[in-house]
Write a protein that holds these residues in place. Structure first.
Motif, PDB file in Angstrom:
ATOM      1  N   ARG A   1      35.769  50.073  39.951  1.00 45.00           N
ATOM      2  CA  ARG A   1      36.641  51.185  40.337  1.00 45.00           C
ATOM      3  C   ARG A   1      36.168  51.844  41.629  1.00 45.00           C
ATOM      4  O   ARG A   1      34.977  51.958  41.877  1.00 45.00           O
ATOM      5  CB  ARG A   1      36.657  52.237  39.230  1.00 45.00           C
ATOM      6  CG  ARG A   1      37.000  51.703  37.843  1.00 45.00           C
ATOM      7  CD  ARG A   1      38.475  51.511  37.646  1.00 45.00           C
ATOM      8  NE  ARG A   1      38.781  51.189  36.251  1.00 45.00           N
ATOM      9  CZ  ARG A   1      39.995  51.044  35.754  1.00 45.00           C
ATOM     10  NH1 ARG A   1      41.049  51.184  36.548  1.00 45.00           N
ATOM     11  NH2 ARG A   1      40.188  50.748  34.487  1.00 45.00           N
TER      12      ARG A   1
ATOM     13  N   THR B   1      36.209  45.910  33.302  1.00 46.68           N
ATOM     14  CA  THR B   1      36.814  44.749  33.947  1.00 46.68           C
ATOM     15  C   THR B   1      36.953  44.929  35.460  1.00 46.68           C
ATOM     16  O   THR B   1      36.972  43.957  36.204  1.00 46.68           O
ATOM     17  CB  THR B   1      38.221  44.494  33.355  1.00 46.68           C
ATOM     18  OG1 THR B   1      38.142  44.575  31.935  1.00 46.68           O
ATOM     19  CG2 THR B   1      38.752  43.132  33.743  1.00 46.68           C
ATOM     20  N   TYR B   2      37.050  46.182  35.894  1.00 47.24           N
ATOM     21  CA  TYR B   2      37.331  46.452  37.298  1.00 47.24           C
ATOM     22  C   TYR B   2      36.210  47.262  37.942  1.00 47.24           C
ATOM     23  O   TYR B   2      35.635  48.152  37.320  1.00 47.24           O
ATOM     24  CB  TYR B   2      38.651  47.234  37.434  1.00 47.24           C
ATOM     25  CG  TYR B   2      39.795  46.583  36.715  1.00 47.24           C
ATOM     26  CD1 TYR B   2      40.419  45.450  37.228  1.00 47.24           C
ATOM     27  CD2 TYR B   2      40.247  47.074  35.488  1.00 47.24           C
ATOM     28  CE1 TYR B   2      41.465  44.836  36.562  1.00 47.24           C
ATOM     29  CE2 TYR B   2      41.288  46.463  34.800  1.00 47.24           C
ATOM     30  CZ  TYR B   2      41.897  45.348  35.349  1.00 47.24           C
ATOM     31  OH  TYR B   2      42.918  44.735  34.684  1.00 47.24           O
TER      32      TYR B   2
END
Length: 385
Positions: free
Chosen positions: A10, A7-8
Motif C-alpha cells: 500500500r 496482498t498489496y
C-alpha cells in the motif's frame, strides 16, 4: 493489526474523495491521478454521466441473475460488438475472468489445447491466466501451471513461426504489453501473427484489458493496425470503476459457448452494465476519440521535449494515454517522490514509470503532471552526482 491479507504494497496516501483528474487524500493534499485506478477510470473519477446511469438503474433492480433476459446487457453487447466490428459478447466481472473465458472458448472451438503467448506478457492471476502470462514472478509458489501454454519472445515473428502447427488453438497477445514494461508491438509483427493464425486455423486472441475502451485513442488498440481478431477481451476502462469484463467474438463462435458450458453469477450485473453503457456512449464518439488523439500527441511530444534531454531517461514509448518512461534509477523511490510532489503514477517492470492519465485530462493538467515528473527526475540526477 489489519484483517486484510497483505496482498498489496500500500502507498502512504489514503483517499478521501476524488473527482475528474484529481484524488484528494485524508492528509489534506490534492493529487493529479495519472493512474486512473490502473487504467480503469478512463473518464476520470466519478463522471457525471456514469453516476446518473447507475443511480437510474439502482431505482429499478440491482441483481436478478442471468436466468432472465436483461435489456441493458443487449444494449451494452451491441455497443461493444459494433465498436470492435465483431458480433457476440460474453460478460464477466474482471479482466482475468474475461481472459479465462477467451482461453476456454478457443480450446472448445478448435478442439485443440496448445495456446501460444509471449514473454513479459500479463493476462491475469487465475490458474489459466497465470499460465498464459509470460512472467515467472507471477507464478512463484503456486505449483505447476497448466501445461498447454508455450511462450515466445514478443515482436519476434520467426520465433512464433517455429512454434506454430495445426495443434495450436490460439495465439494470445497484448498490442502493448502493459505490466511487462509498456512495449508496443510492431505493425509487421501483429499482421504476421494474424496471417499465421489464418494459415494454421488457430484463433487470434487480443487482450485489450488495459489498452481497450479508448485508452490508445481508438476504441481498441488493434484498430490502429486494421487487424481482424477472432476474440477480444476487455475490462478495466469498460465500467469506469464498476467491476465488469467481457469477451467479444466473431459470429462463427456464437454457438460454442452453449447453455451450461460457461457462466457467471455476477457477470453482466445490471449496475455494472449501466455504467458500461454510459462509458461507451461517451468514449466511442468519434469526436471524443479525435480529442484524445490530439491530447495524446501533446502528451508524448511534451514528454519527449522535456525529459529525453535528461541523462537518467532512457526512452519514452507507448500509444495514446498509455505511456512508459524508462529510467535509470530506483522507480519505487521516484514514484514516492512524485506523490510528494502531487502526482500519482505507476510502475511497469523494474525500470519504467507508467502513465495512464484519464482520457478527459486537459492539456493544462497533462502539462502540470509532466512538470512534476521533470522536476523530480532532475533532483535524482543531482542526488546521483
Amino acid at each position: 493489526m489489519s484483517n486484510l491479507f497483505p496482498t498489496y504494497s500500500r502507498w502512504e496516501i489514503e483517499p478521501d474523495w476524488a473527482e475528474g483528474s484529481f484524488l484528494y487524500g485524508k492528509d489534506g493534499n490534492k493529487y493529479l491521478d495519472f493512474t486512473s485506478g490502473i487504467g480503469v477510470c478512463n473518464l476520470g473519477h466519478r463522471p457525471k454521466v456514469v453516476e446518473e446511469a447507475v443511480q437510474e438503474q439502482l431505482k429499478k433492480f440491482w441483481h436478478v441473475s442471468n436466468l432472465f433476459p436483461v435489456e441493458n446487457q443487449e444494449v451494452a453487447a451491441g455497443k461493444l460488438a459494433a465498436a470492435a466490428e465483431m458480433d457476440v459478447v460474453f460478460f464477466a466481472n474482471s479482466g482475468a475472468e474475461a481472459n479465462e473465458a477467451a482461453i476456454k472458448l478457443a480450446r472448445k472451438a478448435t478442439g485443440r489445447k496448445k495456446i501460444i503467448t509471449f514473454y513479459q506478457s500479463f493476462h491475469g492471476r487465475t490458474f489459466a491466466t497465470m499460465s498464459a502470462t509470460g512472467q515467472e514472478k507471477i507464478k512463484q509458489g503456486f505449483g505447476p501451471m497448466l501445461e498447454t501454454f508455450t511462450y515466445v519472445p514478443y515482436n519476434d515473428l520467426q520465433a512464433l513461426k517455429s512454434e506454430m502447427s495445426d495443434e495450436v488453438a490460439a495465439v494470445m497477445l497484448e498490442v502493448i504489453q502493459g505490466e511487462g514494461g509498456i512495449h508496443p508491438a510492431s505493425e509487421e509483427f501483429l499482421k504476421g501473427v494474424e496471417s499465421l493464425c489464418k494459415q494454421y486455423g488457430s484463433l487470434f486472441i487480443i487482450d485489450e484489458i488495459q489498452t481497450g475502451i479508448g485508452r490508445t485513442g481508438k476504441p481498441f488498440a488493434f484498430q490502429h493496425y486494421g487487424l481482424k481478431p477472432d476474440i477480444v477481451s476487455v475490462a478495466k476502462g469498460l465500467g469506469s470503476g464498476f467491476p465488469i469484463g467481457a469477451i467479444i467474438g466473431k459470429s462463427n463462435l456464437e454457438n460454442v459457448l452453449s447453455p451450461g458450458s460457461h457462466g457467471t453469477t455476477f457477470g453482466g450485473n445490471p449496475i455494472a452494465v449501466a455504467s458500461a453503457i454510459a462509458t461507451m456512449n461517451t468514449i466511442f464518439q468519434e469526436s471524443f476519440q479525435t480529442e484524445v488523439q490530439e491530447k495524446a500527441n501533446f502528451l508524448k511530444n511534451t514528454l519527449e521535449e522535456k525529459l529525453l534531454e535528461l541523462p537518467n531517461v532512457k526512452e519514452i514509448r507507448g500509444i495514446g494515454f498509455m505511456i512508459g518512461i524508462e529510467v535509470n534509477g530506483n522507480v519505487p523511490d521516484i514514484l514516492k517522490s512524485l506523490r510528494s510532489g502531487g502526482l500519482i503514477a505507476l510502475s511497469a517492470g523494474e525500470k519504467v514509470i507508467r502513465l495512464l492519465p484519464p482520457l478527459t485530462s486537459t492539456k493544462e493538467e497533462l502539462d502540470a503532471g509532466i512538470g512534476i515528473i521533470q522536476s523530480v527526475l532532475k533532483k535524482y540526477i543531482r542526488s546521483a552526482v
